[in-house]
Scaffold this motif. Structure first.
Motif, PDB file in Angstrom:
ATOM      1  N   HIS A 106       0.788  -1.232   0.000  1.00 56.23           N
ATOM      2  CA  HIS A 106       0.000   0.000   0.000  1.00 56.23           C
ATOM      3  C   HIS A 106       0.820   1.284   0.000  1.00 56.23           C
ATOM      4  CE1 HIS A 106      -3.719  -2.226   0.376  1.00 56.23           C
ATOM      5  NE2 HIS A 106      -3.115  -2.995   1.269  1.00 56.23           N
ATOM      6  N   GLY A 107       2.024   1.249   0.502  1.00 53.80           N
ATOM      7  CA  GLY A 107       2.865   2.448   0.534  1.00 53.80           C
ATOM      8  C   GLY A 107       3.113   3.057  -0.831  1.00 53.80           C
ATOM      9  N   PRO A 108       3.526   2.251  -1.805  1.00 54.18           N
ATOM     10  CA  PRO A 108       3.764   2.808  -3.143  1.00 54.18           C
ATOM     11  C   PRO A 108       2.510   3.393  -3.803  1.00 54.18           C
ATOM     12  CG  PRO A 108       4.846   0.682  -2.915  1.00 54.18           C
ATOM     13  CD  PRO A 108       3.973   0.873  -1.700  1.00 54.18           C
ATOM     14  N   ALA A 109       1.332   3.022  -3.314  1.00 53.71           N
ATOM     15  CA  ALA A 109       0.083   3.518  -3.908  1.00 53.71           C
ATOM     16  C   ALA A 109      -0.279   4.915  -3.400  1.00 53.71           C
ATOM     17  CB  ALA A 109      -1.055   2.542  -3.609  1.00 53.71           C
ATOM     18  N   GLY A 110       0.493   5.438  -2.471  1.00 55.26           N
ATOM     19  CA  GLY A 110       0.183   6.756  -1.925  1.00 55.26           C
ATOM     20  C   GLY A 110      -0.611   6.648  -0.641  1.00 55.26           C
ATOM     21  N   PHE A 111      -1.032   7.776  -0.124  1.00 63.43           N
ATOM     22  CA  PHE A 111      -1.690   7.817   1.177  1.00 63.43           C
ATOM     23  C   PHE A 111      -3.148   7.368   1.135  1.00 63.43           C
ATOM     24  CE2 PHE A 111      -4.170  10.195   4.378  1.00 63.43           C
ATOM     25  CZ  PHE A 111      -3.642   9.620   5.521  1.00 63.43           C
ATOM     26  N   ASN A 168      -6.951   5.473  -3.726  1.00 59.03           N
ATOM     27  CA  ASN A 168      -6.009   5.436  -4.852  1.00 59.03           C
ATOM     28  C   ASN A 168      -6.012   4.043  -5.476  1.00 59.03           C
ATOM     29  OD1 ASN A 168      -5.320   8.026  -4.185  1.00 59.03           O
ATOM     30  ND2 ASN A 168      -3.322   7.527  -3.344  1.00 59.03           N
ATOM     31  N   GLY A 171      -4.185   3.013  -0.944  1.00 62.99           N
ATOM     32  CA  GLY A 171      -3.095   3.648  -0.209  1.00 62.99           C
ATOM     33  C   GLY A 171      -3.006   3.120   1.213  1.00 62.99           C
ATOM     34  N   TRP A 172      -2.189   3.772   2.009  1.00 63.17           N
ATOM     35  CA  TRP A 172      -1.908   3.268   3.354  1.00 63.17           C
ATOM     36  C   TRP A 172      -2.676   3.990   4.449  1.00 63.17           C
ATOM     37  CZ3 TRP A 172       0.712   6.846   6.434  1.00 63.17           C
ATOM     38  CH2 TRP A 172       1.369   7.882   5.767  1.00 63.17           C
ATOM     39  N   GLU A 173      -3.616   4.850   4.094  1.00 65.54           N
ATOM     40  CA  GLU A 173      -4.382   5.625   5.071  1.00 65.54           C
ATOM     41  C   GLU A 173      -5.126   4.721   6.059  1.00 65.54           C
ATOM     42  OE1 GLU A 173      -8.060   8.617   4.422  1.00 65.54           O
ATOM     43  OE2 GLU A 173      -7.781   7.223   2.753  1.00 65.54           O
TER      44      GLU A 173
END
Length: 141
Positions: A91-96, A100, A104-106
């Protein structure tokens, strides 16, 4: 100020919700993606395939332990690396933002905050193994 009358119930609600989330994610890996498919996905990320089976087991046992309130502080802390691993590898490379592409990593970050909160709060009410912190909260009331 903490409301000592309701804080144990808030801790329980958080603990149980997090446990259910872990069971849901383990179930997704087991019933939808299958353990073999999850292992293949882990391999595609450059991780050892057998790690997938360990993650499914840890998520399942951790989820049940949180729901039951058994060693909740330790279990919550033990589950944080699983989520950090998901952030770093997927999830990190996908943005926050979780909306996304590839997620993402939210959501995972919020999940980690919840686990750290359980580690700080303790088991709360209705736990099979109450912690000292929960006993102190009820003693102060």
């Amino acid at each position: 100020m903490i409301d000592n009358r309701t804080a144990p119930y808030a801790a329980t609600a958080l603990r149980v919700a997090l446990g259910i989330l872990f069971l849901a994610h383990a179930g997704l890996k087991f019933f939808v993606f299958t353990p073999e498919g999850t292992a293949q996905f882990f391999t595609s990320l450059g991780l050892p395939g057998p790690l997938a089976y360990l993650v499914i087991l840890v998520e399942t046992l951790g989820g049940f332990a949180l729901i039951a309130g058994v060693y909740s502080r330790l279990v919550a802390l033990a589950l944080v690396p699983v989520l950090l691993g998901a952030i770093v590898t997927v999830h990190g490379p996908a943005g926050f933002f979780f909306t996304n592409p590839n997620g993402g990593w939210e959501f995972l970050a919020l999940w980690i905050v919840g686990l750290v909160s359980v580690a700080l709060l303790g088991d709360g009410a209705y736990a099979l193994r109450p912690t000292t912190a929960a006993a102190l909260l009820t003693a102060r009331a």
